[in-house]
Enzyme design. Structure first.
Site, PDB file in Angstrom:
ATOM      1  N   ASP A  54     -34.726 -47.836  -5.143  1.00  0.00           N
ATOM      2  CA  ASP A  54     -35.042 -47.587  -6.280  1.00  0.00           C
ATOM      3  C   ASP A  54     -36.379 -46.905  -6.158  1.00  0.00           C
ATOM      4  OD1 ASP A  54     -36.117 -47.404  -8.802  1.00  0.00           O
ATOM      5  OD2 ASP A  54     -36.367 -49.657  -9.041  1.00  0.00           O
ATOM      6  N   ASP A  62     -31.331 -45.161  -7.049  1.00  0.00           N
ATOM      7  CA  ASP A  62     -30.894 -44.117  -7.821  1.00  0.00           C
ATOM      8  C   ASP A  62     -30.821 -42.801  -6.788  1.00  0.00           C
ATOM      9  OD1 ASP A  62     -33.590 -43.440  -6.997  1.00  0.00           O
ATOM     10  OD2 ASP A  62     -34.514 -44.221  -8.821  1.00  0.00           O
ATOM     11  N   ASP A 131     -16.522 -40.899  -6.135  1.00  0.00           N
ATOM     12  CA  ASP A 131     -15.464 -41.718  -6.697  1.00  0.00           C
ATOM     13  C   ASP A 131     -14.804 -40.996  -7.841  1.00  0.00           C
ATOM     14  OD1 ASP A 131     -14.434 -44.406  -7.122  1.00  0.00           O
ATOM     15  OD2 ASP A 131     -16.216 -44.781  -5.887  1.00  0.00           O
ATOM     16  N   ASP A 232      -9.884 -44.031  -7.480  1.00  0.00           N
ATOM     17  CA  ASP A 232     -10.208 -45.358  -7.765  1.00  0.00           C
ATOM     18  C   ASP A 232      -8.465 -45.633  -8.169  1.00  0.00           C
ATOM     19  OD1 ASP A 232     -11.447 -47.667  -8.407  1.00  0.00           O
ATOM     20  OD2 ASP A 232     -10.908 -47.245 -10.534  1.00  0.00           O
ATOM     21  N   GLU A 284      -7.605 -45.276  -3.182  1.00  0.00           N
ATOM     22  CA  GLU A 284      -7.517 -46.919  -3.507  1.00  0.00           C
ATOM     23  C   GLU A 284      -6.035 -47.271  -3.943  1.00  0.00           C
ATOM     24  OE1 GLU A 284      -9.784 -50.839  -5.433  1.00  0.00           O
ATOM     25  OE2 GLU A 284      -9.122 -48.794  -6.692  1.00  0.00           O
ATOM     26  N   HIS A 357     -17.496 -52.685  -2.386  1.00  0.00           N
ATOM     27  CA  HIS A 357     -18.238 -53.192  -3.552  1.00  0.00           C
ATOM     28  C   HIS A 357     -17.253 -54.014  -4.325  1.00  0.00           C
ATOM     29  CE1 HIS A 357     -15.697 -50.029  -4.861  1.00  0.00           C
ATOM     30  NE2 HIS A 357     -15.719 -50.480  -6.115  1.00  0.00           N
ATOM     31  N   ASP A 358     -16.129 -54.391  -4.005  1.00  0.00           N
ATOM     32  CA  ASP A 358     -15.297 -55.215  -4.632  1.00  0.00           C
ATOM     33  C   ASP A 358     -14.768 -56.583  -3.901  1.00  0.00           C
ATOM     34  OD1 ASP A 358     -14.905 -53.596  -6.815  1.00  0.00           O
ATOM     35  OD2 ASP A 358     -12.860 -52.688  -5.918  1.00  0.00           O
TER      36      ASP A 358
HETATM   37  O1  ISL Z   1     -11.859 -56.096  -7.419  1.00  0.00           O
HETATM   38  C1  ISL Z   1     -10.458 -56.466  -7.290  1.00  0.00           C
HETATM   39  C2  ISL Z   1     -10.409 -57.883  -6.804  1.00  0.00           C
HETATM   40  O2  ISL Z   1     -11.585 -58.676  -7.083  1.00  0.00           O
HETATM   41  C3  ISL Z   1      -9.510 -55.714  -7.427  1.00  0.00           C
HETATM   42  O3  ISL Z   1      -8.483 -56.346  -8.465  1.00  0.00           O
HETATM   43  C4  ISL Z   1     -10.074 -54.305  -8.229  1.00  0.00           C
HETATM   44  O4  ISL Z   1     -10.197 -54.483  -9.624  1.00  0.00           O
HETATM   45  C5  ISL Z   1      -8.938 -53.209  -8.001  1.00  0.00           C
HETATM   46  O5  ISL Z   1      -8.798 -53.099  -6.449  1.00  0.00           O
HETATM   47  C6  ISL Z   1      -9.456 -51.942  -8.782  1.00  0.00           C
HETATM   48  O6  ISL Z   1     -10.773 -51.728  -7.959  1.00  0.00           O
HETATM   49  C7  ISL Z   1     -11.131 -50.461  -8.649  1.00  0.00           C
HETATM   50  O7  ISL Z   1     -11.077 -50.154  -9.813  1.00  0.00           O
HETATM   51  C8  ISL Z   1     -11.814 -51.107 -11.062  1.00  0.00           C
HETATM   52  C9  ISL Z   1     -13.174 -51.310 -10.662  1.00  0.00           C
HETATM   53  O8  ISL Z   1     -13.806 -52.483 -11.264  1.00  0.00           O
HETATM   54  C10 ISL Z   1     -13.496 -51.490  -9.191  1.00  0.00           C
HETATM   55  O9  ISL Z   1     -14.607 -51.715  -8.941  1.00  0.00           O
HETATM   56  C11 ISL Z   1     -12.797 -50.366  -8.380  1.00  0.00           C
HETATM   57  O10 ISL Z   1     -12.865 -50.327  -7.032  1.00  0.00           O
HETATM   58  C12 ISL Z   1     -11.474 -50.480 -12.264  1.00  0.00           C
HETATM   59  O11 ISL Z   1     -12.039 -49.209 -12.110  1.00  0.00           O
END
Ligand code: ISL
Length: 589
Positions: A54, A62, A131, A232, A284, A357-358
């Site tokens: 930040d 940022d 993304d 995505d 993805e 991040h997921d």
């Molecule tokens: O995060 C998940 C499981 O906990 C997945 O089901 C995830 O939602 C899925 O892989 C899709 O992820 C992507 O699209 C989502 C977003 O929330 C995620 O951060 C992204 O990586 C919707 O855009």
């Protein structure tokens, strides 16, 4: 369909072809017959911009903050940056709900900052991908606003609208974040589909005008100088237009995962946008099998370069979903990795990742942060950087960062976690049970601020109040205190990226699984025409003794890197592997 395990492949027996004795002549010896590409050679560093650095003091990372840290990023030996979304967005799902594709969220910076970042990255010989979120937009996007207001207009069917009455949705599909996948819109007096939150309406790719708008937007960003896209949930964009109910009725996945026109759409996107450009495209693709991965990444089909398959990320999903994880075994882990390696060999290209991040941090899931934090982090880094494919490292992974495992419910920010908390409370879970599930599985585990140093309240992330708590271990685990420590996970990570640059067999060499000698060991070869590397990883916290039929061959090879241990110092060859030990032996052919 809330985050259930997606069965993509049948479990195959552990494959064990022996390495061939002859080195087949190749037109391209250094690339072992593979067509060379920067996106095959590079290591990707994933930046979660809001949690990186930040520079403004508003508590949110940022774009200027990333620019200020480019020397650090470059010092890692990584080659490609992937930025999570930085577009204009109401931020209901941390930027995966875009309201303007051609604007930057002011809290994160300006378009000038973005241009400066692209230039700064390129000036250092690195590349940058962004993304691309085109399965859905935000409900605040002007397309959706116009679509809901004007059922006769040009954008009327940019989204999945269905007529009806407010009490009977078109089907019973559930969304990934919990609750129905349909919401009633009072303005248009119709239902709209959203596979994620109600604030993320799904785009209707059946509409050619919509597809043209998306391609134009992609062109616009590529013309700005970015080097590609992480796409995505790209394998969700083609839906069966009948929108049938599944088995059970709530499960619509068979009707939108790898849907009927997906390959047609991706080939069209390639023709319209990507042909003639030298980009990295990584899709993805939750619910993609290895056979699907070949279809998506076979260069002759002109779709994508790589995909993120999710088999390994779902290894601990139980039939009840991710919040009730099940135990997994080293055998299963090796089986998944080997299956993806072997199926894509010569037919497509793999991605290698243990975190994003997921996901919870790979170290907390696959290593032992309690008892062997550094050694297990080093072993996992070696796994990522020695298998065949493009490695993706989430910021902080190079430091051996475990889950922050935030200790209270009010520490959590992610929409999926917040929905889980309210559902679990309704279902009568105890608070301690909810917290345990969040500490192990919440997506916020991968989103904590980057620990830059050990002082202050935020570990150098921000002068303000961070949007999410600092990592609780920032005083001991941070970039500054590892930077000059040759025994640190950070130093080990740098040695591995340097090794990948020196040993083409680690990039292009064929993968052969080898007899492990013990179920806790992952042993494989990477073979190019002029050298063979043997990689042996102890996946476990135990001492493992290997049989002489495996260890005797090492006398003819050189041990080029080893952990635990001091750099430039290798132990005499022993047959016992220490907890999480890594060794790479090299033989010239
Ligand atoms: O995060 C998940 C499981 O906990 C997945 O089901 C995830 O939602 C899925 O892989 C899709 O992820 C992507 O699209 C989502 C977003 O929330 C995620 O951060 C992204 O990586 C919707 O855009």
């Amino acid at each position: 369909m809330t985050c259930k395990r997606l069965h993509s492949d049948q479990t195959a027996p552990f494959p064990q072809p022996a390495p061939s004795q002859s080195s087949a002549p190749s037109a391209l010896p250094r690339t072992a017959g593979e067509t060379p590409a920067w996106w095959k050679e590079g290591t990707v560093y994933q930046i979660y911009p809001k949690s990186f650095y930040d520079s403004s003091g508003n508590g949110k990372g940022d774009l200027p903050g990333i620019l200020l840290k480019l020397d650090y990023i470059q010092s890692l030996g990584v080659d490609i940056l992937w930025l999570n979304p930085v577009y204009q967005s109401p931020w209901r799902d941390n930027g995966y709900d875009i309201s303007s594709y051609r604007q930057i969220l002011p809290e994160l910076g300006t378009m000038e900052d973005m241009t400066a970042l692209i230039r700064g990255v390129h000036a250092r010989g690195m590349r940058i991908i962004m993304d691309l979120v085109v399965n859905h937009t935000s409900d605040q996007h002007p397309w959706f606003q116009e679509s809901r207001r004007n059922p006769q207009g040009r954008k009327a069917d940019y989204y999945w609208w269905r007529p009806g009455t407010p009490d009977s949705p078109p089907n019973r599909w559930q969304s990934f974040f919990g609750g129905p996948a349909w919401s009633w819109d009072e303005t248009r007096k119709a239902w709209y589909l959203h596979l994620f939150s109600p604030h993320q309406p799904d785009l209707n790719w059946e509409n050619p005008a919509l597809r043209r708008e998306i391609y134009a937007m992609m062109d616009w960003w590529l013309d700005k100088g970015i080097d590609g896209f992480r796409m995505d949930v790209i394998n969700f964009i083609s839906k069966n237009p009948d929108l049938p109910e599944g088995t059970p009725p709530e499960d619509g996945r068979p009707f939108f995962i790898n849907g009927p026109r997906i390959h047609e759409f991706l080939q069209e996107m390639h023709r319209e946008v990507l042909d003639g450009r030298d980009t990295l495209t990584v899709g993805e693709c939750s619910g993609a099998s290895t056979a699907d991965a070949v279809l998506y990444t076979d260069p002759a089909r002109r779709e994508l370069n790589q995909i993120f398959g999710m088999d390994l990320m779902e290894i601990d999903y139980s039939p009840q979903g991710k919040w009730i994880p099940r135990p997994w075994s080293y055998r299963e882990m090796k089986e998944i990795l080997s299956r993806w390696q072997l199926t894509l060999e010569g037919r497509g290209w793999n991605t290698l990742f243990l975190s994003n991040h997921d996901q919870p941090r790979g170290l907390s899931r696959f290593g032992d942060p309690q008892n062997h934090r550094e050694d297990s982090a080093k072993m996992l880094a070696a796994l990522l950087l020695t298998l065949k494919g493009t490695p993706y490292i989430l910021q902080g992974e190079e430091l051996g960062l475990p889950n922050p495992a935030y200790p209270q419910l009010h520490h959590y920010r992610d929409i999926e976690s917040l929905n889980f908390i309210s559902q679990a409370q309704k279902d009568g879970w105890k608070e301690s049970e909810i917290l345990k599930a969040l500490q192990e599985q919440s997506r916020d585990n991968g989103r904590s601020p980057m620990p830059w140093h050990g002082s202050g309240d935020t570990g150098g992330f921000s002068r303000g109040t961070p949007w999410i708590n600092p990592h609780p271990l920032y005083q001991t685990i941070n970039a500054e205190n590892q930077d000059n420590n040759p025994a640190s996970p950070l130093a080990w990570f740098r040695r591995l990226t340097a090794l990948r640059k020196k040993e083409p067999a680690l990039i292009y060499g064929q993968f052969y699984p080898a007899e492990p000698g013990d179920h806790r060991i992952f042993r494989f070869f990477r073979r190019s025409p002029d050298s063979q590397l043997e990689i042996i990883l102890n996946l476990s916290p135990e001492h493992v003794s290997l049989p002489p039929r495996i260890t005797e061959a090492w006398a003819q090879t050189a041990l080029i890197i080893q952990s635990p241990g001091q750099p430039n110092q290798t132990e005499p060859i022993t047959t016992v592997f220490r907890p999480y030990e890594v060794r790479i032996y090299k033989k010239n052919l």
